[in-house]
Design an enzyme around this catalytic site. Structure first.
Site, PDB file in Angstrom:
ATOM      1  N   ASP A 103      14.135  23.127   2.595  1.00 54.19           N
ATOM      2  CA  ASP A 103      13.841  24.047   1.490  1.00 54.19           C
ATOM      3  C   ASP A 103      13.940  25.509   1.907  1.00 54.19           C
ATOM      4  OD1 ASP A 103      11.620  23.945   3.153  1.00 54.19           O
ATOM      5  OD2 ASP A 103      10.325  22.979   1.696  1.00 54.19           O
ATOM      6  N   ASN A 108      -1.648  19.064  -0.854  1.00 56.78           N
ATOM      7  CA  ASN A 108      -1.623  18.366  -2.151  1.00 56.78           C
ATOM      8  C   ASN A 108      -0.652  17.188  -2.148  1.00 56.78           C
ATOM      9  OD1 ASN A 108       0.836  19.635  -2.173  1.00 56.78           O
ATOM     10  ND2 ASN A 108       0.499  20.839  -4.034  1.00 56.78           N
ATOM     11  N   HIS A 142       2.534  17.319  -1.137  1.00 52.84           N
ATOM     12  CA  HIS A 142       3.954  17.619  -1.359  1.00 52.84           C
ATOM     13  C   HIS A 142       4.781  17.380  -0.100  1.00 52.84           C
ATOM     14  CE1 HIS A 142       3.393  22.192  -0.349  1.00 52.84           C
ATOM     15  NE2 HIS A 142       4.087  21.656   0.622  1.00 52.84           N
ATOM     16  N   GLU A 160       6.374  19.264  -5.566  1.00 55.19           N
ATOM     17  CA  GLU A 160       4.966  19.368  -5.929  1.00 55.19           C
ATOM     18  C   GLU A 160       4.521  18.167  -6.758  1.00 55.19           C
ATOM     19  OE1 GLU A 160       3.360  21.525  -4.477  1.00 55.19           O
ATOM     20  OE2 GLU A 160       4.049  23.577  -4.715  1.00 55.19           O
TER      21      GLU A 160
HETATM   22  C1  GLP Z   1       5.463  24.096   3.222  1.00 54.49           C
HETATM   23  C2  GLP Z   1       6.789  23.367   3.434  1.00 54.49           C
HETATM   24  C3  GLP Z   1       6.572  21.898   3.711  1.00 54.49           C
HETATM   25  C4  GLP Z   1       5.481  21.713   4.744  1.00 54.49           C
HETATM   26  C5  GLP Z   1       4.189  22.280   4.224  1.00 54.49           C
HETATM   27  C6  GLP Z   1       3.010  22.081   5.167  1.00 54.49           C
HETATM   28  O1  GLP Z   1       5.033  24.062   1.923  1.00 54.49           O
HETATM   29  N1  GLP Z   1       7.666  23.517   2.332  1.00 54.49           N
HETATM   30  O2  GLP Z   1       7.798  21.333   4.153  1.00 54.49           O
HETATM   31  O3  GLP Z   1       5.319  20.338   5.047  1.00 54.49           O
HETATM   32  O4  GLP Z   1       4.396  23.673   4.035  1.00 54.49           O
HETATM   33  O5  GLP Z   1       2.961  23.122   6.093  1.00 54.49           O
HETATM   34  P1  GLP Z   1       2.050  23.132   7.373  1.00 54.49           P
HETATM   35  O6  GLP Z   1       2.751  22.268   8.383  1.00 54.49           O
HETATM   36  O7  GLP Z   1       2.012  24.562   7.798  1.00 54.49           O
HETATM   37  O8  GLP Z   1       0.727  22.608   6.987  1.00 54.49           O
END
Ligand code: GLP
Length: 244
Positions: free
Chosen positions: A67, A136, A138, A143
């Site tokens: 993304d 959440n 995702h 989402e």
């Molecule tokens: C972002 C990314 C996700 C990732 C999530 C969790 O939203 N788009 O791909 O898994 O963050 O991030 P973290 O690893 O910092 O908790």
């Protein structure tokens, strides 16, 4: 779904790096799906260390990131392209032409998403997709929603994701409200999925993903349906599981 629980985040990351390295050793021309966020950082450090020691050759690998924020170009300090450059690509020798990240500045986001999915399909689909998970539930930026998404698309970020990811942006600086993300369908086409979750903040999402029903309100739960998904957890992220 194969679930492995490690005493700490460092060991979960080491296990993820071993799986990725194994994939590339087995198939040097692997197509890897990569993720951003804080969870993959120790994984990338481990891969860099393996590459520096000469144990891992990434020169034939192709990568597709999950993304990118809409409106952020490669030079923006919070763009995922910049994140990947700083934390992995600048330190390993994956050829620049083999690196793919959705273009957050695309004039026509829908066309950019079509192009991105077509490029992954033309590469023969992802051999291994690395995933983190949002608090959440995702994955990528898919989402919670009424139904699972299919192709890559432009998504409006949820209030919780905006809150969770605020910490990466300077205080007071504007934060993108939209992102381009691979869809759930795009992710599910990966031949293998490795999801890593660490920290107590992920415990409820992890429980829903593993023990709950398959429900688009917790997008990661779809991984129960994948034929080759491995979930690597630290003890804190596994702490809400009823069966351990
Ligand atoms: C972002 C990314 C996700 C990732 C999530 C969790 O939203 N788009 O791909 O898994 O963050 O991030 P973290 O690893 O910092 O908790």
């Amino acid at each position: 779904m194969n679930v492995c629980i490690y005493p700490n985040a460092e060991l979960a990351a080491a296990a993820a790096a071993i799986l990725i390295a194994g994939q590339v050793i087995d198939k040097p021309r692997s197509v890897l799906g990569l993720a951003t966020g804080s969870t993959p950082l120790p994984i990338y450090r481990e891969l860099i260390a393996m590459a520096r020691r000469g144990a891992l050759d990434l020169r034939q690998v192709t990568t597709y990131n999950l993304d990118e924020y809409m409106g952020l170009g490669p030079d923006h300090p919070c763009s995922y392209r910049r994140f990947m450059w700083e934390n992995l690509f600048s330190q390993v020798d994956i050829p620049a032409g083999n690196i793919h990240i959705p273009d957050g500045l695309a004039r026509d986001p829908a066309e950019e998403c079509r192009r991105y999915d077509a490029a992954i399909a033309a590469a023969g689909q992802l051999d291994l997709q690395l995933l983190g998970i949002g608090a959440n539930g995702h994955i990528g930026f898919n989402e919670p929603a009424e139904r699972f998404t299919t192709h890559s698309y432009c998504v409006a970020l949820s209030a919780q994701t905006l809150r969770d990811n605020r910490r990466f942006f300077e205080e007071g600086a504007p934060m993108p409200t939209h992102a381009l993300t691979m869809g759930i369908g795009s992710i599910m086409q990966a031949k293998r999925i490795v999801l890593v979750a660490t920290g107590a903040g992920k415990a409820q999402a992890v429980r829903g993903m593993i023990e709950g029903p398959v429900d688009p309100m917790l997008p990661a739960s779809i991984l129960q349906m994948h034929r080759h998904a491995t979930v690597l957890l630290d003890a804190a992220a596994a702490s809400a599981l009823t069966v351990r």
